[in-house]
Motif scaffolding. Structure first.
Motif, PDB file in Angstrom:
ATOM      1  N   THR A   1       8.365 -16.414   8.265  1.00  0.00           N
ATOM      2  CA  THR A   1       7.229 -17.274   7.969  1.00  0.00           C
ATOM      3  C   THR A   1       6.054 -16.449   7.479  1.00  0.00           C
ATOM      4  O   THR A   1       5.753 -15.394   8.035  1.00  0.00           O
ATOM      5  CB  THR A   1       6.809 -18.068   9.224  1.00  0.00           C
ATOM      6  OG1 THR A   1       7.902 -18.892   9.637  1.00  0.00           O
ATOM      7  CG2 THR A   1       5.612 -18.951   8.940  1.00  0.00           C
ATOM      8  N   PHE A   2       5.377 -16.919   6.436  1.00  0.00           N
ATOM      9  CA  PHE A   2       4.164 -16.281   5.943  1.00  0.00           C
ATOM     10  C   PHE A   2       3.284 -17.354   5.310  1.00  0.00           C
ATOM     11  O   PHE A   2       3.738 -18.473   5.047  1.00  0.00           O
ATOM     12  CB  PHE A   2       4.483 -15.165   4.940  1.00  0.00           C
ATOM     13  CG  PHE A   2       5.126 -15.634   3.657  1.00  0.00           C
ATOM     14  CD1 PHE A   2       4.422 -15.630   2.469  1.00  0.00           C
ATOM     15  CD2 PHE A   2       6.449 -16.085   3.629  1.00  0.00           C
ATOM     16  CE1 PHE A   2       4.996 -16.054   1.275  1.00  0.00           C
ATOM     17  CE2 PHE A   2       7.037 -16.511   2.451  1.00  0.00           C
ATOM     18  CZ  PHE A   2       6.312 -16.499   1.266  1.00  0.00           C
ATOM     19  N   THR A   3       2.030 -17.038   5.072  1.00  0.00           N
ATOM     20  CA  THR A   3       1.104 -18.029   4.539  1.00  0.00           C
ATOM     21  C   THR A   3       0.297 -17.432   3.399  1.00  0.00           C
ATOM     22  O   THR A   3      -0.708 -16.751   3.625  1.00  0.00           O
ATOM     23  CB  THR A   3       0.148 -18.561   5.632  1.00  0.00           C
ATOM     24  OG1 THR A   3       0.918 -19.034   6.741  1.00  0.00           O
ATOM     25  CG2 THR A   3      -0.687 -19.710   5.084  1.00  0.00           C
ATOM     26  N   PRO A   4       0.714 -17.658   2.150  1.00  0.00           N
ATOM     27  CA  PRO A   4      -0.085 -17.212   1.007  1.00  0.00           C
ATOM     28  C   PRO A   4      -1.459 -17.877   0.998  1.00  0.00           C
ATOM     29  O   PRO A   4      -1.647 -18.948   1.585  1.00  0.00           O
ATOM     30  CB  PRO A   4       0.755 -17.660  -0.194  1.00  0.00           C
ATOM     31  CG  PRO A   4       2.125 -17.891   0.334  1.00  0.00           C
ATOM     32  CD  PRO A   4       1.938 -18.355   1.747  1.00  0.00           C
ATOM     33  N   LYS A   5      -2.399 -17.267   0.328  1.00  0.00           N
ATOM     34  CA  LYS A   5      -3.754 -17.808   0.256  1.00  0.00           C
ATOM     35  C   LYS A   5      -3.734 -19.231  -0.301  1.00  0.00           C
ATOM     36  O   LYS A   5      -3.078 -19.505  -1.309  1.00  0.00           O
ATOM     37  CB  LYS A   5      -4.619 -16.913  -0.634  1.00  0.00           C
ATOM     38  CG  LYS A   5      -6.068 -17.356  -0.728  1.00  0.00           C
ATOM     39  CD  LYS A   5      -6.889 -16.409  -1.577  1.00  0.00           C
ATOM     40  CE  LYS A   5      -8.332 -16.877  -1.694  1.00  0.00           C
ATOM     41  NZ  LYS A   5      -9.157 -15.954  -2.513  1.00  0.00           N
TER      42      LYS A   5
END
Length: 321
Positions: A203-207
């Protein structure tokens, strides 16, 4: 019966001068459609779409099925009508959210987002399934008889609709990756079967990320394009990376707000020497955020591989040859 549609073509615009045919935006006018996912197979571009059926008065989505269209020139679009629905999946209930079809090893795999019934596999919430066919237009059937991703497999977000909007990218080494998510972006490797996970979910969250990821590679650069919260309504932002797993570098906004729709959704493909950017807006008569319509404009790159801002047009694209 299949029907071929020629959608609002431009004709003679000046006396004595014949202009080339152009399919004006929105390109699909026989139904309200959303969440475009293009696929090129042999010499044909196939377009997999959602289908909005909410009334003008309704204020929520009503999407009973997924549809398919095709073209060989970007002007004439053939409709195949409804080709898949959540009812295809015995475990599913609810609407037909964004989906994408990819080709591998002689088969077509249609990754879809819908909702899961409460049973011994899941307590409900959004889920991702896979349908399979020997042909790009089907018929499609449930590939594994169960959901590939269920709500319980991702716990970083508390809301039940976070596992939506699947997109699949197959790298040059034949490794396939599944990306998806609302509120955060997730990815996981797929086995060669395309119906099994081959590793942990990351899981990751780009801008500015909201939803609707689309991943592809051009030359040596990987692109992650997505619907963003740059301002409300949604815009389209993107990141680039040296590999399919990152690290992702934010590059900015490439598409501003679209007419008469809170959401927008990217689908990017190269076809007959040009790059195309598919999206949806609400610009058809009686259209809106729950009655959307698919459009396409050309996509262009700078010399360093960054994407030039998308110019939204009503005139559509020139014929592909």
């Amino acid at each position: 019966m299949k029907k071929t549609f020629l959608f609002l073509l431009t004709g003679l615009l000046a006396a004595g001068a014949s202009q080339p045919l152009r399919a004006q935006n929105p390109i699909i006018k026989d139904a309200f459609t959303a969440d475009p996912a293009p696929l090129v197979y042999r010499d044909t571009l196939f377009l997999y779409t959602g289908h909005d059926t909410a009334s003008v008065q309704e204020t929520n989505y009503k999407m009973p099925d997924w549809r398919i269209y095709s073209t060989t020139d970007m002007v004439h679009w053939q409709s195949y009508g409804k080709r898949l629905s959540p009812k295809t999946f015995a475990w599913a209930t609810g609407d037909a959210y964004a989906a994408q079809c990819v080709y591998r090893n002689g088969k077509f795999y249609w990754f879809v987002a819908t909702f899961h019934k409460k049973d011994d596999q899941s307590q409900g919430g959004a889920a991702i399934g896979v349908a399979v066919s020997d042909r790009p237009t089907g018929p499609f059937k449930d590939a594994i008889g169960k959901a590939l991703i269920v709500n319980e497999m991702t716990t970083d977000k508390p809301h039940a609709w976070d596992d939506i909007d699947p997109t699949v990218f197959i790298d040059d080494d034949k490794q396939a990756y599944l990306y998806w998510g609302n509120g955060s972006c997730r990815w996981v490797k797929l086995k060669d079967s395309m119906t099994e996970l081959a590793g942990p979910i990351i899981t990751f969250t780009p801008k500015n990320y909201i939803e609707g990821p689309w991943v592809y590679k051009r030359k040596k650069l990987y692109y992650l394009v997505y619907a963003s919260a740059g301002t409300k309504p949604e815009m389209i932002d993107y990141c680039t990376a040296p590999s399919a797993t990152g690290p992702w570098t934010y590059q900015g906004i490439i598409q501003g707000n679209v007419p008469n729709s809170f959401t927008t959704h990217p689908g990017i493909i190269d076809y007959k020497g040009k790059s195309y950017f598919f999206y949806h807006n609400g610009s058809l008569p009686t259209g809106g955020s729950y009655r959307r319509s698919i459009c396409v404009d050309e996509l262009h790159y700078n010399s360093d591989g960054t994407i030039k801002p998308i110019v939204q047009t009503t005139s559509g694209v020139a014929p592909a040859k």
